[in-house]
Design a protein around this motif. Structure first.
Motif, PDB file in Angstrom:
ATOM      1  N   ILE A 247      10.026   3.248  -4.218  1.00  5.53           N
ATOM      2  CA  ILE A 247       9.078   2.160  -3.976  1.00  5.53           C
ATOM      3  C   ILE A 247       7.727   2.768  -3.625  1.00  5.53           C
ATOM      4  N   VAL A 248       6.721   2.459  -4.441  1.00 12.24           N
ATOM      5  CA  VAL A 248       5.354   2.963  -4.271  1.00 12.24           C
ATOM      6  C   VAL A 248       4.574   1.861  -3.562  1.00 12.24           C
ATOM      7  N   CYS A 249       4.023   2.152  -2.371  1.00 16.57           N
ATOM      8  CA  CYS A 249       3.740   1.110  -1.391  1.00 16.57           C
ATOM      9  C   CYS A 249       2.299   0.614  -1.305  1.00 16.57           C
ATOM     10  N   GLY A 250       1.438   0.965  -2.263  1.00 17.63           N
ATOM     11  CA  GLY A 250       0.104   0.382  -2.267  1.00 17.63           C
ATOM     12  C   GLY A 250      -0.984   1.370  -1.900  1.00 17.63           C
ATOM     13  N   THR A 251      -2.184   1.136  -2.431  1.00 17.65           N
ATOM     14  CA  THR A 251      -3.299   2.070  -2.293  1.00 17.65           C
ATOM     15  C   THR A 251      -4.465   1.460  -1.527  1.00 17.65           C
ATOM     16  N   PRO A 252      -5.212   2.263  -0.761  1.00 17.54           N
ATOM     17  CA  PRO A 252      -6.403   1.762  -0.078  1.00 17.54           C
ATOM     18  C   PRO A 252      -7.547   1.483  -1.058  1.00 17.54           C
ATOM     19  N   THR A 253      -8.618   0.928  -0.522  1.00 15.65           N
ATOM     20  CA  THR A 253      -9.824   0.716  -1.306  1.00 15.65           C
ATOM     21  C   THR A 253     -10.442   2.065  -1.712  1.00 15.65           C
ATOM     22  N   GLY A 254     -11.274   2.046  -2.761  1.00 16.37           N
ATOM     23  CA  GLY A 254     -12.007   3.243  -3.140  1.00 16.37           C
ATOM     24  C   GLY A 254     -11.647   3.844  -4.479  1.00 16.37           C
ATOM     25  N   ALA A 255     -10.863   3.137  -5.277  1.00  8.98           N
ATOM     26  CA  ALA A 255     -10.550   3.644  -6.617  1.00  8.98           C
ATOM     27  C   ALA A 255     -11.819   3.699  -7.466  1.00  8.98           C
ATOM     28  N   GLY A 256     -11.768   4.509  -8.501  1.00  9.21           N
ATOM     29  CA  GLY A 256     -12.948   4.722  -9.338  1.00  9.21           C
ATOM     30  C   GLY A 256     -13.482   3.461  -9.982  1.00  9.21           C
TER      31      GLY A 256
END
Length: 290
Positions: A247-256
């Motif tokens: 389970i991959v649990c989500g990413t913070p803000t700041g993607a390209g």
């Protein structure tokens, strides 16, 4: 004392797994492969402590430089990813909507991921390859309709993901992102599994993504919209979780994609995803060789 680190690897023509000790590898598959052919079976048997104790007095069999890292669980039944799981990520969409009451989910295939220190592949169909640094939980004890109060006891191990995304391909249809999330080797998982022992490992740890040394994403798990407990509870409501599920649990803000103009990954870039107590997942970027 540092926590043990279990990695899947290829060395020469042989695939195996081992314990990373400093700059060396204790080859566990050479000793226990008949009983536990891969780390998937180690997870299923809850055998991390057994293996650590069995090689406590052993020296590394070869240096880390002799191996190529693979994704830790080679053939998970399920890889389920959580979208929009940090407050600022929800605000990035600028649609005026409050954070949803339930997590957004999508599926990735094992082939869409590669291992630590290997290149993410930018396909010929798109140059909009983006990064998403995330914490990954690996299920050790299966179950259905798992209560939140019991959820953490179902986690076997932690690792990291760069959940690479082809941004234009996630917008090819109205309600799904499957296409842009599943190009071969567009993301990574690793470097290794760190056995899970207690909630302090994940309750409030820093998660950071760097591109060529520049910090692009930085947040803490205590700010997740959906906790690890909630994620396990919710997913297990509609599907039976089994040992080795990822389970991959989500990413913070700041993607390209959120820069103006967007900053896409290009060949030669180096992306590092780091989390307290887990380690650093590092990948370069390369164009697909046709």
């Amino acid at each position: 004392m540092s926590r043990p680190r279990f990695a899947s690897f290829t060395t020469g023509k042989r695939q195996g797994y081992g314990l990373i000790v400093g700059d060396g590898v204790i080859d566990l598959s050479a000793r226990f492969g008949a009983r536990y052919p891969t780390l998937g079976e180690v997870v299923k048997a809850n055998a991390f402590n057994e293996l650590v104790e069995a090689v406590a007095d052993h020296q590394p069999d070869f240096p880390v430089s002799d191996i190529a890292y693979e994704i830790p669980i080679p053939a998970p039944e399920k890889i389920i990813c959580v979208g929009v799981n940090f407050p600022d990520r929800n605000e990035e969409y600028k649609d005026g909507q409050a954070a949803p009451s339930n997590p957004s989910l999508f599926i990735r295939f094992p082939r869409s991921f590669t291992g630590h220190d290997r290149p993410l592949i930018r396909p010929r169909e798109s140059h909009q390859l983006d990064y998403e640094g995330e914490i990954v939980i690996v299920i050790g004890k299966g179950g259905r309709r798992i209560p939140e109060t019991e959820a953490l006891s179902h986690i076997a191990a932690l690792t990291l993901s760069n959940e690479g995304t082809l941004r234009d391909w996630v917008r090819h249809a109205k309600f799904n992102v499957t296409q842009g999330k599943n190009f071969d080797a567009s993301g990574s998982i690793g470097p290794w599994l760190v056995p899970f022992t207690d909630e302090s490992q994940i309750a409030d740890i820093k998660l950071e993504t760097r591109v060529n040394g520049e910090v692009r994403q930085s947040d803490r798990t205590s700010r997740m919209i959906f906790s690890f407990r909630k994620i396990i509870n919710y997913i297990s409501t509609f599907t039976t979780l089994v040992p080795g599920d990822v389970i991959v649990c989500g990413t913070p803000t700041g993607a390209g994609a959120r820069f103006d103009p967007p900053i896409w990954l290009k060949p030669g870039d180096v992306v590092e995803v780091e989390a307290d107590g887990i380690g650093t997942l590092r990948n370069t970027i390369a164009d697909e060789v046709i």
